[in-house]
Design a protein around this motif. Structure first.
Motif, short mmCIF file in Angstrom:
data_model
loop_
_atom_site.label_atom_id
_atom_site.label_comp_id
_atom_site.label_asym_id
_atom_site.label_seq_id
_atom_site.Cartn_x
_atom_site.Cartn_y
_atom_site.Cartn_z
N VAL A 6 8.53 4.23 8.24
CA VAL A 6 7.15 4.66 8.04
C VAL A 6 6.71 5.46 9.25
O VAL A 6 6.95 5.07 10.39
CB VAL A 6 6.22 3.44 7.85
CG1 VAL A 6 4.76 3.87 7.75
CG2 VAL A 6 6.62 2.66 6.60
N ALA A 31 2.04 7.04 7.11
CA ALA A 31 2.66 7.74 5.99
C ALA A 31 3.95 7.05 5.60
O ALA A 31 4.93 7.06 6.35
CB ALA A 31 2.92 9.20 6.35
N GLY A 32 3.95 6.42 4.43
CA GLY A 32 5.17 5.86 3.89
C GLY A 32 5.93 6.91 3.11
O GLY A 32 5.59 8.10 3.13
N ASN A 35 4.12 9.62 1.08
CA ASN A 35 3.39 10.71 1.74
C ASN A 35 4.20 11.44 2.81
O ASN A 35 3.64 12.16 3.63
CB ASN A 35 2.09 10.16 2.37
CG ASN A 35 1.04 9.84 1.34
OD1 ASN A 35 0.85 10.59 0.38
ND2 ASN A 35 0.35 8.72 1.50
N SER A 65 -7.11 7.50 -0.23
CA SER A 65 -5.76 7.97 0.10
C SER A 65 -5.66 8.47 1.53
O SER A 65 -4.55 8.77 1.99
CB SER A 65 -5.34 9.08 -0.88
OG SER A 65 -6.26 10.16 -0.86
N PRO A 182 -1.38 4.16 0.01
CA PRO A 182 -0.19 3.64 0.70
C PRO A 182 0.65 2.75 -0.19
O PRO A 182 0.13 1.89 -0.91
CB PRO A 182 -0.79 2.87 1.88
CG PRO A 182 -2.20 2.56 1.49
CD PRO A 182 -2.63 3.72 0.65
N ALA A 186 4.01 1.23 3.76
CA ALA A 186 2.87 1.70 4.54
C ALA A 186 1.80 0.61 4.65
O ALA A 186 1.18 0.43 5.71
CB ALA A 186 2.27 2.96 3.91
N ARG A 187 1.57 -0.13 3.56
CA ARG A 187 0.58 -1.21 3.62
C ARG A 187 0.99 -2.28 4.64
O ARG A 187 0.14 -2.79 5.39
CB ARG A 187 0.41 -1.84 2.23
CG ARG A 187 -0.20 -0.91 1.20
CD ARG A 187 -0.75 -1.66 0.00
NE ARG A 187 0.24 -2.39 -0.75
CZ ARG A 187 0.95 -1.89 -1.75
NH1 ARG A 187 0.80 -0.61 -2.11
NH2 ARG A 187 1.82 -2.64 -2.41
N ILE A 190 0.25 -0.93 8.11
CA ILE A 190 -1.19 -0.97 8.37
C ILE A 190 -1.61 -2.38 8.76
O ILE A 190 -2.39 -2.59 9.71
CB ILE A 190 -1.97 -0.48 7.13
CG1 ILE A 190 -1.77 1.03 6.95
CG2 ILE A 190 -3.46 -0.80 7.26
CD1 ILE A 190 -2.25 1.55 5.61
N ALA A 218 -6.28 1.70 2.24
CA ALA A 218 -6.38 0.99 3.51
C ALA A 218 -7.65 0.15 3.63
O ALA A 218 -7.59 -0.99 4.10
CB ALA A 218 -6.26 1.99 4.66
#
Length: 339
Positions: A6, A31-32, A35, A65, A182, A186-187, A190, A218
Protein backbone atom coordinates in the motif's frame (compact mmCIF):
# COMPACT_ATOMS: atom_id res chain seq x y z
CA UNK A 1 6.20 5.40 1.03
CA UNK A 2 5.28 1.76 0.21
CA UNK A 3 4.01 -0.27 3.18
CA UNK A 4 2.89 -3.90 2.68
CA UNK A 5 1.82 -3.23 -0.90
CA UNK A 6 0.00 0.00 0.00
CA UNK A 7 1.40 3.40 -1.00
CA UNK A 8 1.24 6.39 1.34
CA UNK A 9 1.32 9.79 -0.32
CA UNK A 10 2.33 12.25 2.39
CA UNK A 11 0.28 15.45 2.55
CA UNK A 12 0.84 18.64 4.57
CA UNK A 13 -1.06 18.63 7.86
CA UNK A 14 -4.32 20.48 8.32
CA UNK A 15 -6.54 21.34 11.24
CA UNK A 16 -9.40 19.19 9.99
CA UNK A 17 -11.23 18.32 6.81
CA UNK A 18 -13.41 15.60 5.47
CA UNK A 19 -11.14 12.84 6.80
CA UNK A 20 -11.02 14.28 10.33
CA UNK A 21 -12.84 12.18 12.90
CA UNK A 22 -12.62 12.57 16.66
CA UNK A 23 -9.62 14.90 16.30
CA UNK A 24 -7.68 12.68 13.89
CA UNK A 25 -6.92 13.72 10.32
CA UNK A 26 -5.10 11.43 7.92
CA UNK A 27 -1.55 12.70 7.33
CA UNK A 28 -1.47 11.11 3.89
CA UNK A 29 -3.51 9.61 1.09
CA UNK A 30 -3.47 5.82 1.36
CA UNK A 31 -3.54 4.15 -2.04
CA UNK A 32 -4.19 0.43 -2.20
CA UNK A 33 -4.20 -1.65 -5.40
CA UNK A 34 -7.55 -0.09 -6.34
CA UNK A 35 -5.92 3.37 -6.64
CA UNK A 36 -2.34 2.54 -7.59
CA UNK A 37 -2.53 4.09 -11.08
CA UNK A 38 -3.07 7.53 -9.52
CA UNK A 39 0.13 7.44 -7.45
CA UNK A 40 2.84 8.50 -9.99
CA UNK A 41 0.83 11.49 -11.24
CA UNK A 42 0.00 12.73 -7.73
CA UNK A 43 3.60 12.34 -6.56
CA UNK A 44 4.88 14.43 -9.48
CA UNK A 45 2.35 17.17 -8.85
CA UNK A 46 3.15 17.34 -5.12
CA UNK A 47 6.80 18.17 -5.86
CA UNK A 48 5.78 20.90 -8.29
CA UNK A 49 6.39 18.99 -11.54
CA UNK A 50 3.68 19.99 -13.99
CA UNK A 51 3.31 17.55 -16.88
CA UNK A 52 1.32 18.99 -19.79
CA UNK A 53 0.22 15.47 -20.72
CA UNK A 54 -1.70 15.34 -17.43
CA UNK A 55 -3.11 18.86 -17.50
CA UNK A 56 -5.81 19.31 -16.44
CA UNK A 57 -5.80 16.49 -13.87
CA UNK A 58 -9.36 15.40 -13.10
CA UNK A 59 -9.96 13.38 -9.92
CA UNK A 60 -13.18 11.40 -10.30
CA UNK A 61 -14.91 9.29 -7.68
CA UNK A 62 -17.78 8.89 -5.22
CA UNK A 63 -18.14 10.63 -1.87
CA UNK A 64 -15.44 9.41 0.51
CA UNK A 65 -12.95 8.28 -2.14
CA UNK A 66 -10.44 10.96 -1.07
CA UNK A 67 -10.88 13.63 -3.77
CA UNK A 68 -11.17 16.51 -1.31
CA UNK A 69 -8.43 15.17 0.96
CA UNK A 70 -6.05 15.03 -2.02
CA UNK A 71 -7.10 18.34 -3.59
CA UNK A 72 -6.67 20.29 -0.37
CA UNK A 73 -3.40 18.54 0.38
CA UNK A 74 -2.11 19.56 -3.06
CA UNK A 75 -3.16 23.17 -2.40
CA UNK A 76 -1.37 23.26 0.97
CA UNK A 77 1.75 21.66 -0.48
CA UNK A 78 2.03 24.01 -3.45
CA UNK A 79 1.22 27.04 -1.31
CA UNK A 80 4.52 26.28 0.40
CA UNK A 81 6.42 25.64 -2.83
CA UNK A 82 5.00 28.40 -5.05
CA UNK A 83 3.60 31.01 -2.65
CA UNK A 84 -0.01 31.81 -1.82
CA UNK A 85 -0.48 34.28 -4.69
CA UNK A 86 0.35 31.59 -7.24
CA UNK A 87 -2.28 29.15 -5.98
CA UNK A 88 -6.06 29.49 -6.06
CA UNK A 89 -8.69 27.10 -4.68
CA UNK A 90 -12.43 27.18 -5.39
CA UNK A 91 -15.38 24.91 -4.99
CA UNK A 92 -17.50 24.94 -8.15
CA UNK A 93 -20.17 26.92 -6.27
CA UNK A 94 -17.58 29.50 -5.14
CA UNK A 95 -16.26 29.87 -8.69
CA UNK A 96 -19.80 30.46 -9.98
CA UNK A 97 -20.43 33.09 -7.29
CA UNK A 98 -17.25 34.97 -8.18
CA UNK A 99 -18.12 34.93 -11.87
CA UNK A 100 -21.65 36.19 -11.15
CA UNK A 101 -20.35 38.96 -8.89
CA UNK A 102 -17.68 40.02 -11.40
CA UNK A 103 -20.25 40.05 -14.20
CA UNK A 104 -22.66 42.14 -12.13
CA UNK A 105 -19.92 44.59 -11.14
CA UNK A 106 -18.53 44.72 -14.69
CA UNK A 107 -15.11 43.52 -13.56
CA UNK A 108 -14.71 40.16 -15.31
CA UNK A 109 -11.45 41.39 -16.83
CA UNK A 110 -9.91 41.80 -13.37
CA UNK A 111 -10.96 38.30 -12.34
CA UNK A 112 -9.54 36.84 -15.55
CA UNK A 113 -6.24 38.70 -15.10
CA UNK A 114 -5.89 37.40 -11.52
CA UNK A 115 -6.49 33.82 -12.56
CA UNK A 116 -4.24 34.10 -15.63
CA UNK A 117 -1.19 34.63 -13.39
CA UNK A 118 -1.63 31.46 -11.33
CA UNK A 119 0.68 28.46 -11.19
CA UNK A 120 -2.01 26.17 -9.76
CA UNK A 121 -5.80 26.29 -9.92
CA UNK A 122 -7.94 23.76 -8.04
CA UNK A 123 -11.71 23.61 -8.57
CA UNK A 124 -13.67 21.04 -6.59
CA UNK A 125 -17.07 19.38 -7.06
CA UNK A 126 -17.63 20.21 -10.72
CA UNK A 127 -20.81 18.11 -10.64
CA UNK A 128 -22.26 21.01 -8.61
CA UNK A 129 -21.33 23.70 -11.14
CA UNK A 130 -24.52 25.62 -12.08
CA UNK A 131 -25.82 24.80 -15.54
CA UNK A 132 -25.70 28.42 -16.65
CA UNK A 133 -24.03 28.73 -20.02
CA UNK A 134 -21.97 31.83 -19.21
CA UNK A 135 -20.56 30.24 -16.02
CA UNK A 136 -19.55 27.00 -17.71
CA UNK A 137 -18.02 28.86 -20.66
CA UNK A 138 -16.10 31.13 -18.29
CA UNK A 139 -14.55 28.08 -16.65
CA UNK A 140 -13.86 26.56 -20.08
CA UNK A 141 -12.05 29.72 -21.24
CA UNK A 142 -10.15 29.90 -17.95
CA UNK A 143 -8.90 26.34 -18.44
CA UNK A 144 -7.77 27.18 -21.98
CA UNK A 145 -5.79 30.19 -20.77
CA UNK A 146 -4.15 28.42 -17.83
CA UNK A 147 -3.25 25.17 -19.57
CA UNK A 148 -1.75 27.07 -22.52
CA UNK A 149 0.34 29.08 -20.03
CA UNK A 150 1.62 25.95 -18.27
CA UNK A 151 -0.42 26.43 -15.10
CA UNK A 152 -1.36 23.19 -13.33
CA UNK A 153 -5.12 22.64 -13.10
CA UNK A 154 -6.68 20.09 -10.74
CA UNK A 155 -10.43 19.41 -10.90
CA UNK A 156 -12.60 17.05 -8.86
CA UNK A 157 -16.03 15.64 -9.67
CA UNK A 158 -18.32 12.72 -9.02
CA UNK A 159 -19.38 12.79 -12.66
CA UNK A 160 -19.38 15.14 -15.68
CA UNK A 161 -22.97 14.77 -16.84
CA UNK A 162 -24.01 18.36 -16.03
CA UNK A 163 -21.12 19.99 -17.89
CA UNK A 164 -21.47 21.46 -21.37
CA UNK A 165 -19.71 19.63 -24.20
CA UNK A 166 -16.92 22.18 -24.64
CA UNK A 167 -15.97 22.01 -20.96
CA UNK A 168 -15.98 18.21 -21.00
CA UNK A 169 -13.70 18.31 -24.06
CA UNK A 170 -11.18 20.50 -22.21
CA UNK A 171 -11.12 18.05 -19.32
CA UNK A 172 -10.71 15.09 -21.67
CA UNK A 173 -7.55 16.67 -23.09
CA UNK A 174 -5.75 15.99 -19.81
CA UNK A 175 -5.92 12.97 -17.54
CA UNK A 176 -8.95 11.68 -15.64
CA UNK A 177 -8.04 9.54 -12.61
CA UNK A 178 -10.88 7.51 -11.13
CA UNK A 179 -10.46 7.15 -7.36
CA UNK A 180 -12.18 4.28 -5.62
CA UNK A 181 -13.02 3.86 -1.93
CA UNK A 182 -10.22 2.10 -0.03
CA UNK A 183 -10.01 -1.67 -0.40
CA UNK A 184 -9.20 -4.03 2.46
CA UNK A 185 -5.42 -3.44 2.33
CA UNK A 186 -5.82 0.34 2.31
CA UNK A 187 -8.45 0.24 5.08
CA UNK A 188 -6.08 -1.77 7.27
CA UNK A 189 -3.26 0.73 6.69
CA UNK A 190 -5.59 3.65 7.54
CA UNK A 191 -6.53 1.89 10.79
CA UNK A 192 -2.87 1.24 11.66
CA UNK A 193 -2.08 4.93 11.10
CA UNK A 194 -4.99 6.07 13.25
CA UNK A 195 -4.33 3.56 16.03
CA UNK A 196 -0.63 4.49 16.13
CA UNK A 197 -1.39 8.21 16.21
CA UNK A 198 -3.89 7.81 19.05
CA UNK A 199 -1.81 5.16 20.86
CA UNK A 200 -4.64 2.66 20.87
CA UNK A 201 -3.67 -0.81 22.14
CA UNK A 202 -5.54 -2.82 19.50
CA UNK A 203 -3.98 -5.96 18.07
CA UNK A 204 -3.38 -6.60 14.39
CA UNK A 205 -6.18 -9.18 14.53
CA UNK A 206 -8.66 -6.60 15.86
CA UNK A 207 -7.70 -4.06 13.21
CA UNK A 208 -7.85 -6.67 10.46
CA UNK A 209 -11.34 -7.65 11.60
CA UNK A 210 -12.46 -4.03 11.53
CA UNK A 211 -10.93 -3.46 8.06
CA UNK A 212 -12.80 -6.48 6.71
CA UNK A 213 -16.09 -5.63 8.43
CA UNK A 214 -16.34 -1.90 7.64
CA UNK A 215 -16.56 -1.60 3.85
CA UNK A 216 -16.56 2.12 3.16
CA UNK A 217 -14.61 5.37 2.94
CA UNK A 218 -12.01 6.61 5.42
CA UNK A 219 -14.38 8.77 7.54
CA UNK A 220 -16.67 5.77 8.14
CA UNK A 221 -13.66 3.62 8.97
CA UNK A 222 -12.27 6.14 11.46
CA UNK A 223 -15.69 6.51 13.05
CA UNK A 224 -15.85 2.73 13.53
CA UNK A 225 -12.41 2.83 15.16
CA UNK A 226 -13.57 5.61 17.51
CA UNK A 227 -16.61 3.48 18.45
CA UNK A 228 -14.35 0.50 19.12
CA UNK A 229 -12.14 2.71 21.31
CA UNK A 230 -15.18 3.88 23.28
CA UNK A 231 -16.42 0.33 23.71
CA UNK A 232 -13.01 -0.78 25.00
CA UNK A 233 -12.95 2.12 27.46
CA UNK A 234 -16.36 0.99 28.74
CA UNK A 235 -15.12 -2.56 29.19
CA UNK A 236 -17.00 -3.95 26.18
CA UNK A 237 -14.13 -5.93 24.67
CA UNK A 238 -14.07 -6.37 20.90
CA UNK A 239 -17.45 -4.82 20.19
CA UNK A 240 -18.57 -1.40 19.04
CA UNK A 241 -21.42 0.92 19.99
CA UNK A 242 -22.72 0.92 16.44
CA UNK A 243 -26.48 0.47 16.34
CA UNK A 244 -27.33 -3.14 15.56
CA UNK A 245 -29.14 -3.45 12.25
CA UNK A 246 -30.97 -6.58 11.14
CA UNK A 247 -31.35 -7.65 7.52
CA UNK A 248 -35.15 -7.61 7.90
CA UNK A 249 -34.90 -3.90 8.82
CA UNK A 250 -32.78 -3.20 5.74
CA UNK A 251 -35.26 -5.03 3.51
CA UNK A 252 -38.17 -3.08 5.01
CA UNK A 253 -36.48 0.32 4.70
CA UNK A 254 -35.20 -0.27 1.15
CA UNK A 255 -38.61 -1.54 0.00
CA UNK A 256 -40.33 1.53 1.44
CA UNK A 257 -37.67 3.87 -0.03
CA UNK A 258 -38.17 2.49 -3.55
CA UNK A 259 -41.97 2.05 -3.18
CA UNK A 260 -41.76 -1.74 -3.47
CA UNK A 261 -43.19 -4.56 -1.40
CA UNK A 262 -40.88 -6.69 0.73
CA UNK A 263 -42.19 -9.85 -0.91
CA UNK A 264 -41.32 -8.46 -4.35
CA UNK A 265 -37.82 -7.59 -3.14
CA UNK A 266 -37.31 -11.20 -2.01
CA UNK A 267 -39.02 -12.74 -5.05
CA UNK A 268 -37.41 -14.26 -8.14
CA UNK A 269 -38.68 -11.43 -10.38
CA UNK A 270 -35.97 -9.78 -12.49
CA UNK A 271 -37.59 -6.43 -13.23
CA UNK A 272 -34.87 -3.76 -13.50
CA UNK A 273 -36.15 -1.72 -10.54
CA UNK A 274 -36.23 -4.84 -8.35
CA UNK A 275 -32.72 -5.96 -9.33
CA UNK A 276 -31.40 -2.46 -8.54
CA UNK A 277 -33.15 -2.31 -5.14
CA UNK A 278 -31.92 -5.82 -4.25
CA UNK A 279 -28.36 -4.76 -5.03
CA UNK A 280 -28.70 -1.77 -2.71
CA UNK A 281 -30.12 -4.07 -0.01
CA UNK A 282 -27.16 -6.44 -0.35
CA UNK A 283 -24.62 -3.60 -0.28
CA UNK A 284 -26.15 -2.18 2.93
CA UNK A 285 -26.30 -5.66 4.48
CA UNK A 286 -22.57 -6.13 3.87
CA UNK A 287 -21.81 -2.76 5.50
CA UNK A 288 -24.24 -2.82 8.42
CA UNK A 289 -24.37 -6.49 9.41
CA UNK A 290 -21.89 -9.30 9.94
CA UNK A 291 -23.78 -11.64 7.61
CA UNK A 292 -21.88 -13.61 4.98
CA UNK A 293 -22.89 -13.64 1.31
CA UNK A 294 -24.46 -17.06 1.84
CA UNK A 295 -26.48 -15.90 4.86
CA UNK A 296 -27.75 -12.82 2.98
CA UNK A 297 -28.71 -15.02 0.05
CA UNK A 298 -30.71 -17.42 2.23
CA UNK A 299 -32.66 -14.56 3.84
CA UNK A 300 -33.18 -12.70 0.56
CA UNK A 301 -35.22 -15.23 -1.38
CA UNK A 302 -32.90 -18.27 -0.98
CA UNK A 303 -30.38 -16.93 -3.49
CA UNK A 304 -26.99 -18.47 -4.16
CA UNK A 305 -24.01 -16.69 -2.60
CA UNK A 306 -22.43 -16.08 -6.04
CA UNK A 307 -25.58 -14.18 -7.08
CA UNK A 308 -25.25 -12.03 -3.95
CA UNK A 309 -21.57 -11.35 -4.66
CA UNK A 310 -22.35 -10.34 -8.25
CA UNK A 311 -25.06 -7.92 -7.09
CA UNK A 312 -22.70 -6.38 -4.54
CA UNK A 313 -20.00 -5.82 -7.19
CA UNK A 314 -22.57 -4.24 -9.53
CA UNK A 315 -23.56 -1.70 -6.87
CA UNK A 316 -19.91 -0.94 -6.07
CA UNK A 317 -19.33 -0.14 -9.75
CA UNK A 318 -22.35 2.19 -9.76
CA UNK A 319 -21.09 3.92 -6.62
CA UNK A 320 -17.96 5.07 -8.46
CA UNK A 321 -19.81 7.33 -10.90
CA UNK A 322 -23.59 7.30 -10.43
CA UNK A 323 -24.77 10.19 -8.27
CA UNK A 324 -28.31 8.86 -7.73
CA UNK A 325 -26.93 5.57 -6.38
CA UNK A 326 -24.48 7.41 -4.12
CA UNK A 327 -27.29 9.57 -2.74
CA UNK A 328 -29.64 6.61 -2.24
CA UNK A 329 -27.02 4.58 -0.34
CA UNK A 330 -26.03 7.55 1.84
CA UNK A 331 -29.66 8.39 2.69
CA UNK A 332 -30.59 4.78 3.43
CA UNK A 333 -27.47 4.39 5.56
CA UNK A 334 -28.50 7.46 7.60
CA UNK A 335 -32.04 6.14 8.05
CA UNK A 336 -30.87 2.72 9.18
CA UNK A 337 -28.22 3.95 11.61
CA UNK A 338 -30.14 6.86 13.12
CA UNK A 339 -31.22 6.45 16.72
Amino acid sequence: MLVDGVTRIDLPSSSGGSEAVEGFALPCFVAGPENRLAVPVLQKLLVGEIDQMFNPLVLMGPTGSGKTHLARGIVRQLHGLLGSKAVEYFTAIDFARQVRAARTDNCLAELRDRLANLSLLVVEDLHRLPERTYIQRELRDTLDTLVDAGCAVVLTAQNLSRLEAGLRDRMASGLAVRLRPPGTEARLEILHLAAEKRRLPFTDKQLQGLAQRVDGPAPRLLQALAELELSAANGDHGTTTRKRVELKQIIAVVARYFSLTQSALKSSARRKSLVYARGITIHLARILTDLSYAQIGRKLGRRDHTTIMHAQRSVERLLTNDVSTQQAVEELHRILTSV
